[in-house]
Structures are given as C-alpha cells and as structure tokens.
Design a protein around this motif. Sequence first.
Motif: not given
Length: 225
Positions: A84-95
């Motif tokens: 699964r490709v999950v898109e992350i919005q956070d521009p700094e880190s995956i939280k």
Amino acid sequence: MNNTPSSDWIDVSVALRTGMVHWPDNPPVRIERMQDMERGDSANVSMLSLGSHTGTHMDAPLHFVRSGPGLDEMPLAAVIGRARVVEIQDPESIKAQELAAHHIQRDERILFKTRNSPRCWQTDEFLEDFVYISQEAARYLVARGIQTVGVDYLSVGGFQKDGPETHHVLLESGVWIIEGLNLAGVVPGPYDLICLPLRVKRSDGAPARAILRRREAKEVEEGIR
Ligand SMILES: [Zn+2]
C-alpha cells in the motif's frame, strides 16, 4: 486480464549513474566502461563502484544488528505481494499521529510517499532535510506488525535525527526496509509490489529494482491476494 501484465508495471527505482546522490559518509557512485566498443573493444563491459546503500536499495537487519540476518536470507514474501502506498502530508517527518488515520494492518507492506519523491531526486546534492520516519512512528509500525516498509529517500531515519534509532527499532523487530524509492508518479492506494535486491552473501544492504502495479478496487474489496 486484457492488458499485457508488463505494461501495467511502474518502475519506482532510481537509475544508478556516476555522480548521483549518496549518503554523506558512504562511497560515491562510479560506473565506468572498462571495455568500450567505441575504443575498438569487441564488447562493452563496465565497472561498478558503489556503496551497498546506494539509490533504491534494501537494508538487512545486519546493517545495524551484528548477528542479524543478511539480505541473502530475506524471505521473498517480504518483497513480493500486496503493498500500500500511503501519502504523508507532514513536511518534516512521519509521525504516529498521522499514521493512525491509515488503519495499518498486520503483515502489510507499506510504502510512504512524501514530499521527498518530487523533490530529492531532482539533484545530485544530498538533502539533509528529507522526510524520515520518527522513532515513535517506527515503534508504532512495529506494534501494528507490518512486514515491510519503504521510503522515498536514502534512509528510514533522518539526518542526525532518529537515524540509528529508527533503524534499530525496525531492524531488531524483523521489518524489512526498502529505501530510495521514487514514488513521484504514483497515486496512493493498493498495489502489487516486486522488489528484488541483489543476492550478495551476508549483505547489510544491496541495490534493488522495485516495481508496482495498481490493484483494481474490486480485487481489493474481495481481498484477493
Ligand atoms: Zn537504511
């Protein structure tokens, strides 16, 4: 199946070439023709000189765990199957907080698409401020019981931020790591994944080719594996 399967596959690996970006203290990439038909040789033969964590590659537990398995011991199921490709919005880190909304399940193969994909592969310079997996998010992923995680720059951990920590959390728990994906042209959702690292004996890491094929919503609903 109406289409030829090969036409549906998306190549999400980066091309290896001389001078490309690499982790700051890792070896530079050099690819040189040692025999060259342009110079009268009967064949073209190249020499490759590169670190084991160059471009699109995988990490084995042995990268950070002394007696851990090498990539040659990886079960192929870790890198062939549903992902699964999950898109992350956070521009700094995956939280962990952002991950909670994605309902990550046991044994999933999760590939994170961040702002790295359209940004970081545009330059041969190493970018220190790439989006990485925070160590608390790594613990969250381990608690969810995922099988494999993929990221879209050279490390799951950040530059001087959660580098060894995030690697330790994932690798000590047996999560297989794909790094250096380019997911720029890939929409989030369910895919079939094939990612095969070179079979180097006792390797801490190895370059890999990674490809994705979009799964039909219908297949996903029916839970076809
Ligand atoms: Zn790594």
